[in-house]
Enzyme design. Structure first.
Site, PDB file in Angstrom:
ATOM      1  N   ASP A 294      53.560   1.621  -3.235  1.00  0.00           N
ATOM      2  CA  ASP A 294      54.098   0.346  -2.768  1.00  0.00           C
ATOM      3  C   ASP A 294      53.231  -0.302  -1.687  1.00  0.00           C
ATOM      4  O   ASP A 294      52.424   0.358  -1.036  1.00  0.00           O
ATOM      5  CB  ASP A 294      55.498   0.564  -2.160  1.00  0.00           C
ATOM      6  CG  ASP A 294      56.535   0.913  -3.214  1.00  0.00           C
ATOM      7  OD1 ASP A 294      56.151   1.192  -4.368  1.00  0.00           O
ATOM      8  OD2 ASP A 294      57.729   0.912  -2.860  1.00  0.00           O
TER       9      ASP A 294
ATOM     10  N   HIS B 137      52.807   5.101  -0.709  1.00  0.00           N
ATOM     11  CA  HIS B 137      52.267   3.811  -0.270  1.00  0.00           C
ATOM     12  C   HIS B 137      50.741   3.911  -0.228  1.00  0.00           C
ATOM     13  O   HIS B 137      50.200   4.714   0.544  1.00  0.00           O
ATOM     14  CB  HIS B 137      52.808   3.456   1.118  1.00  0.00           C
ATOM     15  CG  HIS B 137      54.308   3.312   1.137  1.00  0.00           C
ATOM     16  ND1 HIS B 137      55.144   4.403   1.162  1.00  0.00           N
ATOM     17  CD2 HIS B 137      55.099   2.216   1.090  1.00  0.00           C
ATOM     18  CE1 HIS B 137      56.409   3.975   1.150  1.00  0.00           C
ATOM     19  NE2 HIS B 137      56.406   2.644   1.104  1.00  0.00           N
TER      20      HIS B 137
HETATM   21 ZN    ZN Z   1      57.631  -1.504   0.567  1.00  0.00          ZN
END
Ligand code: ZN
Length: 534
Positions: A321, A465
């Protein structure tokens, strides 16, 4: 008595006879002179004998560009102006040709979508102008090349798209359909990487590494008058914007084996001059542009060779993400090494900063998904705010890749009925996760690695991430170990199969038979927590 009968009596009047004879003689001389002048071009007066059927004239255009056909040669062609009511100034024209109405309808839809995407992707959008020219009109084929100028707060950039239309079937084709398939497009991409330049004599500073075999880059392909294949890139797409149009010319002989049947027809049509062209009848069928097979350059996030429902196949979805980040290309290298796929839930600014990484990820079969423009808590926004935040990223990714995303992930996993309704309307399924590595909080490579690998199970969706260096470093080992443990690393769409827009998914584990599939239960377990803002 009339004039004619007086002339008929000429033999009785010698003076009249002489005048008439002279006049006739002068007329014959005049006719002879004029007819010889008209039938023989100057270069043929002292050369080969004039043949009865003249060869077609050569096609016209630059060797660096697509063939140009004079629109005046096309019977009844008219120009339409695109109606648009939005905030940006729009001046777009396109051709309307008798008996090719489906082409005009298609162009109107396509151009409207393009203007919308430009406006949605650019907060500083000022104006969108576009005009057209024909690059083929022969043998039942039309090639329409659009040249557009987009102006925003950064300046103006020119871009090109060329569409191909079959007058008999009403099928319209994107430029990438001129090559035989994805493999051929990949081969062509290799040739193009070696041939890019700006056409000003110099090679320009195009970066071959950012050229990928995807439809958004191969959207203006045609032939020059000699039959060499020409690929043109928009200003700023593969070279600095100030260099303008970038093009690659691939020798006719090298290109030939890569062309589809359509490509061969187009090449033959584009290498002959056109003096007049008309479409005698409406199309026999209106396919409305539905392509029969996969279109080259449209890369699927689902590999037909992998079946996650097969009990012998253990699938896991790695998801990243908030990116892409500066080191995402290293992650792509690691994924490629193990033939693994991942899903990237991207946000607005990173896409604008790393458009080439988004294109590469798409080209390599990874899934791109929507993670909003500004990473807000969507549950705290009204429906209008949710839609506009998602819309921008949808438009940004579409403009880079030609791909319309099917999946989104609400930041912080925070969602509600309003988000469900907007995402349902936009065609986006909501994807949460079943394994949280907490990689944003614990920037420790070994910890992130252990949480991912120990948390993995068949059907798991793992949250990470790719904006953190520790996550990039951990991922190399995660991918290696999951591979070693027999996992197939797949995209979320591959893991879930068909998804329903608006629905929430937490993992790809089939529901227990007696349980009613109430999605918000899953959301409750994993929502409202964990994820940090970028
Ligand atoms: Zn996020």
């Amino acid at each position: 008595m009339n004039k004619q009968s007086r002339l008929a009596m000429a033999p009785d009047h010698p003076l009249i006879t002489v005048v008439v004879a002279l006049a006739v003689l002068a007329g014959m001389v005049l006719l002879a002179t004029r007819s010889s002048g008209e039938s023989e071009p100057p270069e043929q007066t002292h050369g080969a004998p004039v043949s009865e059927s003249e060869p077609p004239p050569p096609a016209s255009g630059d060797p660096d560009g697509l063939t140009e056909v004079d629109a005046a040669a096309v019977a009844g062609v008219e120009e339409a102006e695109l109606p648009y009511d939005g905030d940006v100034s729009v001046a777009v024209t396109y051709p309307v040709i008798p008996n090719a109405e489906p082409l005009a309808d298609f162009l109107e839809r396509e151009l409207t979508d393009e203007v919308h995407a430009f406006e949605a992707a650019n907060p500083g959008a000022v104006s969108f102008e576009a005009g057209w020219n024909l690059t083929a009109a022969r043998d039942g084929l039309l090639g329409v090349r659009m040249t557009r100028v987009e102006t925003d707060s950064e300046g103006s950039r020119e871009g090109y798209t060329t569409y191909w239309y079959d007058t008999a079937t009403a099928a319209h084709h994107p430029s990438a359909a001129l090559v035989g398939g994805q493999e051929q497009l990949e081969e062509l991409n290799g040739l193009v990487r070696g041939a890019v330049g700006n056409g000003d004599g110099g090679e320009g500073s195009a970066d071959p590494d950012v050229i990928h075999p995807i439809s958004s880059l191969y959207d203006s392909v045609g032939f020059n008058p000699d039959g060499d294949l020409v690929v043109e890139f928009d200003a700023g797409q593969v070279a600095p914007a100030e260099e303008g149009r970038t093009r690659a010319v691939v020798d006719a002989g090298e290109a030939e084996g890569l062309l589809s049947e359509l490509g061969l027809r187009v090449r033959d049509a584009a290498t002959v001059g056109v003096e007049d062209f008309s479409i005698a009848a409406p199309p026999q069928a209106d396919k409305d542009g539905q392509e029969d097979g996969p279109v080259p350059g449209q890369v699927s996030a689902v590999d037909s060779g992998v079946d996650c429902s097969d009990p012998d196949t253990k699938c896991v979805a790695l998801t990243y993400d908030d990116g892409p980040g500066g080191r995402t290309p290293e992650l792509l290298d690691a994924l490629a090494e193990y033939d693994a796929r991942a899903t990237f839930f991207v946000t607005g600014n990173p896409v604008m900063e790393h458009p080439h990484t988004v294109r590469r990820a798409y080209a390599e079969g990874h899934e791109i998904a929507n993670h909003t423009l500004n990473h807000p808590d969507l549950a705290g926004l009204g429906a209008g705010g949710v839609r506009s935040d998602l819309d921008v990223v949808q438009a940004l990714v579409y403009r880079e890749t030609g791909y319309s995303m099917d999946l989104m992930r609400p930041p912080y996993g925070s969602t509600n009925e309003s988000v469900a309704s907007v995402t349902a309307d936009m065609g986006l399924a909501q994807i949460l996760w079943s394994v949280d590595t907490l990689d944003w909080k614990d920037r420790k490579t070994s910890l992130v690695h252990d949480r991912a690998v120990e948390g993995a199970s068949d059907g798991a969706i793992i949250l990470m991430h790719d904006i953190h260096g520790t996550t990039i470093d951990a991922s190399r080992a995660i991918i290696r170990d999951l591979d070693e443990h027999g996992y197939t690393m797949v995209t979320v769409s591959q893991l879930l199969g068909t998804t329903t827009p608006g629905e929430i998914y937490v993992d790809g584990v089939p529901d227990a038979p007696e349980e009613s599939a109430e999605p918000s239960e899953g959301a409750g377990e994993h929502g409202e927590e964990d994820e940090q803002a970028p």
